[in-house]
Design a protein around this motif. Structure first.
Motif, PDB file in Angstrom:
ATOM      1  N   VAL A  65       0.908  -1.223   0.061  1.00  0.00           N
ATOM      2  CA  VAL A  65      -0.023   0.094   0.114  1.00  0.00           C
ATOM      3  C   VAL A  65       0.825   1.265  -0.101  1.00  0.00           C
ATOM      4  O   VAL A  65       0.487   1.971  -0.771  1.00  0.00           O
ATOM      5  CB  VAL A  65      -1.063   0.029   1.126  1.00  0.00           C
ATOM      6  N   GLY A  87      -6.338  11.092  -2.349  1.00  0.00           N
ATOM      7  CA  GLY A  87      -6.220   9.969  -3.017  1.00  0.00           C
ATOM      8  C   GLY A  87      -7.625   9.386  -3.109  1.00  0.00           C
ATOM      9  O   GLY A  87      -8.354   9.306  -2.350  1.00  0.00           O
ATOM     10  N   PRO A  88      -7.557   8.470  -4.170  1.00  0.00           N
ATOM     11  CA  PRO A  88      -8.805   7.627  -4.487  1.00  0.00           C
ATOM     12  C   PRO A  88      -9.108   6.675  -3.203  1.00  0.00           C
ATOM     13  O   PRO A  88      -8.139   6.254  -2.426  1.00  0.00           O
ATOM     14  CB  PRO A  88      -8.498   6.637  -5.714  1.00  0.00           C
ATOM     15  N   SER A 121      -6.267   4.194  -1.713  1.00  0.00           N
ATOM     16  CA  SER A 121      -5.200   4.224  -2.182  1.00  0.00           C
ATOM     17  C   SER A 121      -4.079   4.231  -0.968  1.00  0.00           C
ATOM     18  O   SER A 121      -2.941   4.172  -0.870  1.00  0.00           O
ATOM     19  CB  SER A 121      -4.863   5.707  -2.708  1.00  0.00           C
ATOM     20  N   LYS A 173      -4.605   6.324   2.370  1.00  0.00           N
ATOM     21  CA  LYS A 173      -4.573   7.371   3.168  1.00  0.00           C
ATOM     22  C   LYS A 173      -4.545   7.128   4.739  1.00  0.00           C
ATOM     23  O   LYS A 173      -3.811   7.612   5.681  1.00  0.00           O
ATOM     24  CB  LYS A 173      -5.520   8.679   3.043  1.00  0.00           C
ATOM     25  N   LEU A 202      -1.837  10.621  -3.107  1.00  0.00           N
ATOM     26  CA  LEU A 202      -1.204   9.357  -2.877  1.00  0.00           C
ATOM     27  C   LEU A 202      -1.454   8.329  -4.005  1.00  0.00           C
ATOM     28  O   LEU A 202      -2.927   7.979  -4.416  1.00  0.00           O
ATOM     29  CB  LEU A 202      -1.738   8.926  -1.456  1.00  0.00           C
ATOM     30  N   SER A 203      -0.353   8.110  -4.761  1.00  0.00           N
ATOM     31  CA  SER A 203      -0.467   7.317  -5.943  1.00  0.00           C
ATOM     32  C   SER A 203       0.537   6.206  -6.195  1.00  0.00           C
ATOM     33  O   SER A 203       1.677   6.424  -5.819  1.00  0.00           O
ATOM     34  CB  SER A 203      -0.542   8.110  -7.112  1.00  0.00           C
ATOM     35  N   GLU A 204      -0.080   5.160  -6.020  1.00  0.00           N
ATOM     36  CA  GLU A 204       0.813   3.827  -6.286  1.00  0.00           C
ATOM     37  C   GLU A 204       2.009   3.881  -5.147  1.00  0.00           C
ATOM     38  O   GLU A 204       3.127   3.506  -5.199  1.00  0.00           O
ATOM     39  CB  GLU A 204       1.516   3.853  -7.471  1.00  0.00           C
TER      40      GLU A 204
END
Ligand code: ATP
Length: 239
Positions: free
Chosen positions: A26, A44-45, A48, A50, A213-215
């Motif tokens: 994560v 963030g989606p 993702s 958070k 927050l991505s990948e």
């Protein structure tokens, strides 16, 4: 940002979970610096990471790898609120204490203020957040949004070096939202490094930087009420 400037300094943060016979990473080598005086948002989606990030920053859980430092010291469950104050979604107010007593508690425990000075600070915080009239009520006698503002007042009471706020405006009307934005900005202007998880466009608007927050890492940008949008020019930098 130099080491001395960064009040919150995160390096190489990693956390994964076993899921369905496999493993998902994560957070994957996440870096972040937040300086005194900054308001930084993280969006963030869903899914993702958070909550995973905030849980690690607050030392409610241990990372698989990497470090979280406040004022140069590794964050632990014993890190005092004067260094790191946390406003979780659950708020964590004591139900047996009035709202004023809740806000006074960290001041009494962690500072040498006189009772009069404590009362003045509590009045000022509750007044600024528009809940002074509720000071003598108990948490379960006020609305969710009112509790949320009292929890913010409590988190800010000792002027922490770093404030972590998880969705602090999620249940607020416009007028209440404005008081929270003013309080977050004022805390930063007094020197607190403020990190806010939010999807609220009005919070993004008062932030110095907006990160997504991505990948497993933080990149410039924001996820607002209308979804993922490019970062406004000039306001967003790398984490
Ligand atoms: N204890 C756990 N065990 C297994 N998987 C977990 C655990 N905690 C979180 N996850 C997974 O990690 C990923 C990130 O979850 P997290 O709750 O951090 O996301 P989020 O961005 O906060 O989501 P939301 O916005 O929906 O609250 C998700 O895929 C979730 O299913």
């Amino acid at each position: 940002m130099t080491v001395a400037e960064a009040r919150l300094r995160v390096r190489g943060l990693g956390r994964g979970f076993n899921q369905g016979g496999g493993r998902i990473e994560v957070l994957d080598g996440l870096d972040l610096d937040v300086a005194a005086g900054e308001v930084v948002t993280v969006s963030g989606p869903s899914g993702s990471g958070k909550s995973t990030l905030f849980t690690l920053l607050a030392a409610f859980d241990r990372p698989d790898s990497g470090s979280v430092e406040v004022l140069g010291d590794e964050v632990t469950p014993l890190t005092p609120w004067t260094s790191l104050a946390v406003l979780p979604q659950t708020m964590g107010l004591s139900e047996e204490l009035t709202l004023a007593e809740n806000v006074a508690l960290p001041l009494r425990m962690l500072t040498t203020r006189t009772p009069e000075e404590v009362a003045d600070r509590v009045d000022s915080l509750l007044g600024g957040l528009g809940v002074a009239a509720l000071a003598d009520r108990y948490p379960l006698q006020v609305s969710f949004g009112q509790r949320q503002r009292v929890a913010l007042a409590r988190a800010l009471a000792v002027r922490p070096a770093v404030l972590l706020a998880d969705e602090p405006t999620a249940h607020l009307d416009h007028a209440s939202l404005s008081t929270v934005l003013v309080a977050l900005r004022a805390a930063a202007d007094e020197g607190t490094a403020v990190l806010v998880a939010t999807h609220d466009d009005e919070v993004h608007a008062v932030a110095d930087r907006c990160l997504v927050l991505s990948e497993g890492r933080l990149v410039p940008g924001l996820v607002g009420a209308d979804g993922l949008v490019p970062a406004p020019a000039g306001r967003v930098e790398t984490g």
